[in-house]
Design an enzyme around this catalytic site. Structure first.
Site, short mmCIF file in Angstrom:
data_model
loop_
_atom_site.label_atom_id
_atom_site.label_comp_id
_atom_site.label_asym_id
_atom_site.label_seq_id
_atom_site.Cartn_x
_atom_site.Cartn_y
_atom_site.Cartn_z
CG HIS A 135 -2.16 -0.67 1.30
ND1 HIS A 135 -2.11 -2.08 1.36
CD2 HIS A 135 -3.39 -0.44 0.62
CE1 HIS A 135 -3.31 -2.66 1.12
NE2 HIS A 135 -4.14 -1.74 0.92
CE LYS A 139 -3.97 -0.58 4.74
NZ LYS A 139 -5.16 0.23 5.09
P1 NAD Z 1 -7.33 9.67 5.14
O1 NAD Z 1 -6.35 9.71 6.45
O2 NAD Z 1 -6.91 10.24 3.73
O3 NAD Z 1 -8.41 10.20 5.68
C1 NAD Z 1 -9.10 10.08 7.12
C2 NAD Z 1 -10.33 10.82 7.21
O4 NAD Z 1 -10.96 10.35 8.39
C3 NAD Z 1 -10.23 12.37 7.02
O5 NAD Z 1 -10.97 12.99 6.54
C4 NAD Z 1 -10.23 12.70 8.59
O6 NAD Z 1 -10.42 14.11 9.04
C5 NAD Z 1 -11.04 11.76 9.08
N1 NAD Z 1 -10.84 11.23 10.50
C6 NAD Z 1 -9.75 10.81 11.00
N2 NAD Z 1 -10.01 10.51 12.40
C7 NAD Z 1 -11.59 11.08 12.74
C8 NAD Z 1 -12.35 11.13 13.80
N3 NAD Z 1 -11.96 10.87 14.98
N4 NAD Z 1 -13.63 11.71 13.57
C9 NAD Z 1 -14.24 12.05 12.37
N5 NAD Z 1 -13.36 12.12 11.17
C10 NAD Z 1 -11.93 11.48 11.39
O7 NAD Z 1 -7.40 7.82 4.94
P2 NAD Z 1 -8.04 7.20 3.74
O8 NAD Z 1 -6.97 6.98 2.83
O9 NAD Z 1 -9.03 8.02 3.14
O10 NAD Z 1 -8.60 5.70 4.40
C11 NAD Z 1 -9.69 6.24 5.29
C12 NAD Z 1 -9.86 4.60 5.73
O11 NAD Z 1 -10.58 3.65 4.65
C13 NAD Z 1 -8.80 3.75 6.37
O12 NAD Z 1 -9.31 3.31 7.45
C14 NAD Z 1 -8.50 2.78 5.14
O13 NAD Z 1 -7.66 1.88 5.38
C15 NAD Z 1 -9.91 2.64 4.66
N6 NAD Z 1 -10.04 2.07 3.40
C16 NAD Z 1 -10.68 1.24 3.31
C17 NAD Z 1 -11.24 0.67 1.93
C18 NAD Z 1 -12.02 -0.49 1.68
O14 NAD Z 1 -12.40 -0.88 0.36
N7 NAD Z 1 -12.96 -0.97 2.66
C19 NAD Z 1 -10.28 1.15 0.72
C20 NAD Z 1 -9.32 2.10 0.95
C21 NAD Z 1 -9.18 2.79 2.30
#
Ligand code: NAD
Length: 224
Positions: A135, A139
């Protein structure tokens, strides 16, 4: 590729400012749906009651997401990884009142790989098995939620290797080998938009589903 539908969703994004939040907003907007709630670390804004919330944020946000679902009577799609057994139990409790779709990976190919491993890994029970995932270097969790999902599907507590490199959206390989053969099954996400397209498919499903706890496999099978 977009998933157009007759129904216009009112939806909310938990984690709107994040990498996935931005992809989700693009894909849902292109498909004609209306963003009515947005939450991230900066706070929550709501313009009108959402039908469904889509949470790709952090496990730390989950308690707030569950109370927003209660407040607005919204269904829930959760893609956030690094969820504990307690988080999953809380989602199951919510699912007694609403439709909840939870998956550590919303790509169709990964979910087909999960089904392949569930059915065929037992035939290779005496082979070595390792899972390798790569990744992007931002991440936060390792191993990835998808690696855990694939390991659980295989029924094997096998070693998992995690690489954090550049901007890779997500690669997963299940390697099998014995003394005479090697079998490697690989999925590569070429763009984050595949996860957002899967989240849209799950949101359309959740908005019309009975209360209950669903996986993305359930969403895929519902379309057959
Ligand atoms: P990122 O760090 O770019 O974004 C995180 C977001 O969450 C930001 O907007 C941040 O402000 C918000 N956030 C963080 N803590 C918070 C809290 N306590 N309260 C409210 N908002 C909060 O991360 P990303 O790359 O967008 O990934 C987000 C999540 O999605 C991760 O857990 C990642 O592993 C997951 N993900 C899942 C899939 C899937 O298919 N299930 C695919 C990609 C990423």
């Amino acid at each position: 590729m977009t998933y157009m539908s007759e129904k216009t969703l009112k939806y909310g994004i938990i984690g709107r400012s994040g990498r996935m939040g931005q992809e989700i907003e693009n894909v849902f907007t292109q498909a004609g749906h209306e963003l009515t709630l947005a939450a991230d670390l900066a706070g929550t804004e709501c313009w009108s009651s959402p039908d469904v919330l889509v949470d790709f944020s952090s496990h730390a946000a989950l308690a707030g997401t569950l109370s927003l679902c209660g407040e607005y009577g919204a269904a829930l799609v959760v893609g956030t990884t690094a969820l504990s057994a307690e988080h999953i139990a809380a989602l199951r409790t919510l699912s007694k009142e609403r439709a909840v779709v939870q998956s550590f990976n919303f790509a169709t190919g990964v979910n087909v790989l999960k089904m392949i491993l569930r059915d065929y890994a037992p035939l290779l029970a005496d082979w070595d098995m390792e899972i390798e995932e790569t990744h992007h270097n931002k991440k936060k969790d390792a191993p990835s939620g998808t690696a855990i999902l694939l390991r659980e599907a295989s029924g094997r507590d096998c070693p998992t290797r995690s690489l954090r490199l550049g901007g890779v959206p997500g690669d997963h390989t299940a390697h099998f080998a014995n003394d005479g053969e090697v079998l490697s099954l690989t999925h590569r996400a070429l763009s984050r938009s595949v996860f957002a397209l899967g989240a849209l498919r799950a949101a359309l499903f959740a908005a019309g589903a009975e209360k209950g706890f669903y996986t993305f496999e359930d969403v895929l099978r519902s379309a057959r």
